[in-house]
Design an enzyme around this catalytic site. Structure first.
Site, PDB file in Angstrom:
ATOM      1  N   ASP A 165      37.017  32.374  29.225  1.00  0.00           N
ATOM      2  CA  ASP A 165      37.431  32.327  30.633  1.00  0.00           C
ATOM      3  C   ASP A 165      36.515  31.418  31.455  1.00  0.00           C
ATOM      4  OD1 ASP A 165      38.869  32.806  32.926  1.00  0.00           O
ATOM      5  OD2 ASP A 165      37.860  34.704  33.389  1.00  0.00           O
ATOM      6  N   HIS A 208      32.238  42.601  35.051  1.00  0.00           N
ATOM      7  CA  HIS A 208      32.568  42.800  33.642  1.00  0.00           C
ATOM      8  C   HIS A 208      31.614  42.024  32.758  1.00  0.00           C
ATOM      9  CE1 HIS A 208      35.058  39.579  35.506  1.00  0.00           C
ATOM     10  NE2 HIS A 208      34.505  38.861  34.550  1.00  0.00           N
ATOM     11  N   GLN A 276      37.299  40.775  28.607  1.00  0.00           N
ATOM     12  CA  GLN A 276      36.355  40.987  29.720  1.00  0.00           C
ATOM     13  C   GLN A 276      36.421  42.459  30.111  1.00  0.00           C
ATOM     14  OE1 GLN A 276      38.327  37.649  31.685  1.00  0.00           O
ATOM     15  NE2 GLN A 276      36.328  36.808  32.230  1.00  0.00           N
ATOM     16  N   ARG A 306      26.637  33.522  43.538  1.00  0.00           N
ATOM     17  CA  ARG A 306      28.067  33.709  43.814  1.00  0.00           C
ATOM     18  C   ARG A 306      28.497  35.016  43.153  1.00  0.00           C
ATOM     19  NH1 ARG A 306      32.636  33.294  40.803  1.00  0.00           N
ATOM     20  NH2 ARG A 306      34.501  32.339  41.673  1.00  0.00           N
ATOM     21  N   ASP A 308      30.856  37.294  41.722  1.00  0.00           N
ATOM     22  CA  ASP A 308      32.186  37.095  41.159  1.00  0.00           C
ATOM     23  C   ASP A 308      33.031  38.368  41.262  1.00  0.00           C
ATOM     24  OD1 ASP A 308      34.033  35.514  39.466  1.00  0.00           O
ATOM     25  OD2 ASP A 308      33.655  37.103  38.003  1.00  0.00           O
ATOM     26  N   GLU A 350      32.984  36.289  46.432  1.00  0.00           N
ATOM     27  CA  GLU A 350      34.240  35.715  45.946  1.00  0.00           C
ATOM     28  C   GLU A 350      35.298  36.805  46.017  1.00  0.00           C
ATOM     29  OE1 GLU A 350      37.237  34.389  42.661  1.00  0.00           O
ATOM     30  OE2 GLU A 350      35.767  35.940  42.320  1.00  0.00           O
ATOM     31  N   HIS A 414      37.481  25.879  40.874  1.00  0.00           N
ATOM     32  CA  HIS A 414      37.887  25.932  39.467  1.00  0.00           C
ATOM     33  C   HIS A 414      39.081  26.871  39.287  1.00  0.00           C
ATOM     34  CE1 HIS A 414      35.702  29.574  40.006  1.00  0.00           C
ATOM     35  NE2 HIS A 414      36.122  30.007  38.834  1.00  0.00           N
ATOM     36  N   ASP A 415      39.399  27.662  40.330  1.00  0.00           N
ATOM     37  CA  ASP A 415      40.506  28.615  40.221  1.00  0.00           C
ATOM     38  C   ASP A 415      41.782  28.065  40.861  1.00  0.00           C
ATOM     39  OD1 ASP A 415      39.402  30.668  38.706  1.00  0.00           O
ATOM     40  OD2 ASP A 415      38.526  31.669  40.448  1.00  0.00           O
ATOM     41  N   ARG A 539      44.618  26.742  34.673  1.00  0.00           N
ATOM     42  CA  ARG A 539      43.533  26.315  35.558  1.00  0.00           C
ATOM     43  C   ARG A 539      42.743  25.152  34.961  1.00  0.00           C
ATOM     44  NH1 ARG A 539      40.578  31.875  36.594  1.00  0.00           N
ATOM     45  NH2 ARG A 539      41.127  32.054  34.389  1.00  0.00           N
TER      46      ARG A 539
HETATM   47  C1  GLC Z   1      36.566  35.018  39.194  1.00  0.00           C
HETATM   48  C2  GLC Z   1      36.448  33.610  38.662  1.00  0.00           C
HETATM   49  C3  GLC Z   1      37.566  33.336  37.713  1.00  0.00           C
HETATM   50  C4  GLC Z   1      37.542  34.341  36.621  1.00  0.00           C
HETATM   51  C5  GLC Z   1      37.515  35.762  37.166  1.00  0.00           C
HETATM   52  C6  GLC Z   1      37.110  36.722  36.122  1.00  0.00           C
HETATM   53  O1  GLC Z   1      37.662  35.166  39.989  1.00  0.00           O
HETATM   54  O2  GLC Z   1      36.458  32.708  39.713  1.00  0.00           O
HETATM   55  O3  GLC Z   1      37.504  32.026  37.214  1.00  0.00           O
HETATM   56  O4  GLC Z   1      38.694  34.188  35.834  1.00  0.00           O
HETATM   57  O5  GLC Z   1      36.567  35.931  38.176  1.00  0.00           O
HETATM   58  O6  GLC Z   1      35.718  36.615  35.906  1.00  0.00           O
HETATM   59  C1  GLC Z   2      40.326  36.320  40.803  1.00  0.00           C
HETATM   60  C2  GLC Z   2      40.890  35.217  39.973  1.00  0.00           C
HETATM   61  C3  GLC Z   2      41.863  34.402  40.717  1.00  0.00           C
HETATM   62  C4  GLC Z   2      42.889  35.298  41.282  1.00  0.00           C
HETATM   63  C5  GLC Z   2      42.279  36.441  42.042  1.00  0.00           C
HETATM   64  C6  GLC Z   2      43.327  37.409  42.371  1.00  0.00           C
HETATM   65  O1  GLC Z   2      39.624  35.823  41.875  1.00  0.00           O
HETATM   66  O2  GLC Z   2      39.902  34.356  39.577  1.00  0.00           O
HETATM   67  O3  GLC Z   2      42.457  33.521  39.840  1.00  0.00           O
HETATM   68  O4  GLC Z   2      43.729  34.580  42.127  1.00  0.00           O
HETATM   69  O5  GLC Z   2      41.330  37.101  41.277  1.00  0.00           O
HETATM   70  O6  GLC Z   2      42.814  38.425  43.106  1.00  0.00           O
END
Ligand code: GLC
Ligand code: GLC
Length: 663
Positions: A165, A208, A276, A306, A308, A350, A414-415, A539
């Site tokens: 991922d 995770h 994950q 950041r 996540d 995020e 990146h998303d 992506r």
């Molecule tokens: C965050 C990251 C994304 C990843 C997800 C699970 O949203 O930006 O790229 O798939 O977390 O870690």
């Molecule tokens: C995480 C993922 C992203 C998705 C979002 C949804 O941030 O990385 O791809 O849009 O979750 O909640």
């Protein structure tokens, strides 16, 4: 050696009675002193160092204690965990380099340092950008040339084999993926960046771990202690109950949020990919263990972490298991620990969720900065509709944040892009949110007639019709189509759209963050399908490899890439020299055309009026408004250097933007 005396007091110096929490916090800390003292002694810590950290501990302790009591106070062995957490903090602090401690002190004396207009960010995957960390260090002059002062390296820790991922399936937070380098390379890079005045940003992937992380392996081999790190279920009864209220995040990977594990003969909670494994923060040992990893990462020389997937870290039966109050408390507790053990470190949230929820993560005590997914989505929305009314409504109501916090603005990352605007905001400006999202998906996947965009669907959910959008900035803004049709007029419009969006991101207020490649107008890379570990995840279409030969085109004024690069370089330079662009203060200006977006940015007596034309047709803004908003009759457009008089109305070319400064 008695390191400190906690004053037993029932009133502070303002005569305010000590709260029940503060009293309990004080007593608990007194009981922890012997452990701390034996640590100082065993480590032979200097008295002034002890004083410094104890001062911070005492200051932030009541808050941290209150949070931990709220989360874990009911547990029979709470005090044991409390002690473990405190000792983890001081151990982390002990391993912090003097150079980092110096910057900690400076930042304590300069609160809100991250709201400066001088901060401009870039994000990249080390392997795709420069192969490895050593070569990345050689590219510091490149970042400086572009004007970056903030660098986010996408996850670079050891990952599971195969699909990982994009680095977000971490198997060891304390070692670097050998394909990109070593921990020493990372530390050296961090030191070099620091010297160059560039902030280092890394991810804290704490929702995770990968299925092959040591903790997960222990759980798989039946180690009870580690089984409690995750959510494991013998049968479908409980998972089915949870799933009644859960949203599916990666529905094309697997339906639902749980994965059957053959070895354990159990279901595992896996919000994202099946490999994950979500961590169980109801277990205080998980909090403590991740705290140790967090401080380890911080001590490599990271300025900003950041955080996540913040929305998902707490689960409660009968809820969506997103954005729960305890998720905020966990982050606040990490924040309080950072204030004590690594106070120069700040967080970025995020949370790609509803705008009302996004802001709840933002405060000095939680995440000082946050991605701004709503601005991102609505800039694209305005570009598709040539109408800024929804964007204006959102900016008017949602842009302001508490003091000492700020947005991180971006166009692409990146998303994927999800259309996370508020349905009521949309209704208020006459838009049906459901149909509008369908329109936007059709537009950005190029299905809508007349669309300039070349996006690719991500996570299309066949049941709900939901989908998100992948694609690079340039491909979504029309450059791919224009090049394919070899039409000079379309290329011109696409370049202008790219610059317009960047100018908006750079001027709106907050830290601008580009995904590297954008500075060259990089197009979608459809070759990701050839790699089986990437093929299932669109992506990757917008995560192409850096082409260093682009640099040769910089001198060539006729090249599209050269033009985009130089224009961005210039915009960044102006942004960094314009105090009005610091902070978030923004005043929207009414205009006669919905195609225009106009606002005043002001800070420290410096004012800039930003006017942007979101359509391919010329627009006019009346000069009276400019005079009143800018308090002047003559302006300089900071971007072109042209003088604008307000003797008559001001015209904007297709997709033109003005950054007007009074002369
Ligand atoms: C965050 C990251 C994304 C990843 C997800 C699970 O949203 O930006 O790229 O798939 O977390 O870690
Ligand atoms: C995480 C993922 C992203 C998705 C979002 C949804 O941030 O990385 O791809 O849009 O979750 O909640």
């Amino acid at each position: 050696m008695i390191a400190l005396k906690l004053n037993p007091r029932s009133r502070d110096r303002h005569g305010v009675a000590e709260s029940r929490n503060d009293k309990r916090a004080r007593i608990a800390l007194e009981r922890l002193l012997p452990s701390l003292e034996s640590f100082w002694e065993s480590e032979d810590v200097d008295q002034d160092e002890i004083d410094e950290v104890m001062d911070r501990l005492q200051r932030h302790w009541p808050r941290l204690f209150g949070l931990l009591v709220g989360l874990y106070g009911e547990q029979w062995d709470f005090f044991y965990h409390l002690e473990q957490i405190v000792m983890t903090m001081v151990r982390g602090w002990r391993l912090r380099d003097e150079s980092l401690r110096q910057s900690d002190r400076q930042r304590i004396n300069n609160p809100g340092w991250y709201t400066s207009e001088k901060i401009v960010g870039g994000a990249l995957y080390v392997d795709l950008f420069s192969e490895n960390l050593g070569k990345l260090r050689d590219q510091i002059p490149y970042f400086q040339k572009l004007g970056l002062t903030y660098l986010h390296l996408m996850p670079l820790f050891a990952v599971r084999p195969g699909n990982n991922d994009g680095g977000y399936a971490i198997s060891n937070y304390r070692s670097v993926d050998p394909r990109v380098g070593t921990l020493d390379d990372l530390k050296e890079l961090a030191a070099s960046l620091r010297e160059a005045g560039i902030l280092l940003v890394l991810d804290f992937v704490f929702n995770h771990t990968a299925d092959d992380h040591y903790w997960a392996q222990q759980a798989q081999s039946g180690n009870e202690e580690f089984e409690d790190y995750y959510f494991l279920f013998d049968d479908r009864i409980v998972p089915d109950q949870y799933e009644r209220t859960l949203r599916e995040i990666f529905p094309t990977v697997r339906r639902g949020s749980f994965t059957w594990h053959d070895g354990m003969q159990r279901w595992v909670w896996t919000t994202f990919n099946s490999f994950q494994w979500d961590l169980n923060y109801r277990n205080p040992e998980v909090f403590r263990a991740m705290l140790a990893e967090m401080l380890f990462i911080a001590n490599t020389g990271v300025d900003l972490l950041r955080l996540d997937a913040v929305a998902f870290i707490w689960k409660q039966m009968g809820t969506m298991c997103e954005n729960l109050p305890e998720a905020h408390e966990i982050i606040q507790a990490f924040n309080a620990c950072a204030r004590i053990a690594a106070p120069g470190l700040i967080f970025k949230s995020e949370a790609i969720v509803h705008p009302d929820e996004v802001v709840r993560y933002i405060s000095e005590e939680e995440c000082q900065t946050s991605y701004n997914p709503t601005l991102m989505a609505l800039l694209w929305e305005s570009l598709a509709t040539r109408d800024t009314k929804l964007l204006q409504r959102s900016l008017a109501r949602r842009h302001k944040l508490p003091a000492q916090t700020t947005w991180v603005n971006y166009l692409r990352c990146h998303d994927d892009i999800g259309w996370t605007f508020d349905d009521d905001d949309a209704a208020a400006v006459g838009i049906n949110a459901y149909h509008h999202r369908h329109f936007l998906n059709a537009f950005y996947t190029g299905q809508f007639e007349g669309s300039f965009a070349r996006g690719v669907p991500f996570q299309h959910n066949v049941d709900t019709g939901d989908m998100r959008i992948s694609g690079t900035l340039a491909s979504l803004a029309g450059l791919e189509q224009a090049i394919e049709q070899d039409r000079a007029d379309l290329k011109e419009l696409a370049i202008r759209r790219i610059l317009l969006l960047n100018a908006s991101m750079l001027s709106a207020g907050g830290i601008p963050l580009m995904y590297l490649g954008e500075e060259w107008g990089t197009l979608n890379d459809y070759d990701f399908v050839k790699d089986p570990a990437k093929a299932g995840d669109t992506r990757w279409v917008h995560r192409p490899k850096m082409q260093w030969d682009y640099l040769d085109e910089l001198g060539d004024d006729g090249s599209i890439r050269g033009r985009i690069f130089k224009s961005l370089q210039k915009l960044i330079e102006i942004r960094k020299q314009t105090p009005a662009f610091s902070g978030l203060d923004m005043e929207l200006m009414a205009t006669q055309s919905p195609q225009l977006l106009a606002y005043v940015r002001a800070s420290a007596g410096n004012r800039v009026i930003v006017v942007s034309n979101f359509s391919e047709h010329p627009q006019t803004i009346d000069s009276n408004r400019l005079r009143t908003a800018g308090m002047g009759r003559f302006f300089e457009d900071l971007y072109t250097g042209e003088t604008i008089t307000t003797a008559e109305d001001v015209h904007l070319e297709p997709y033109q933007f003005l950054w007007l400064h009074r002369v």
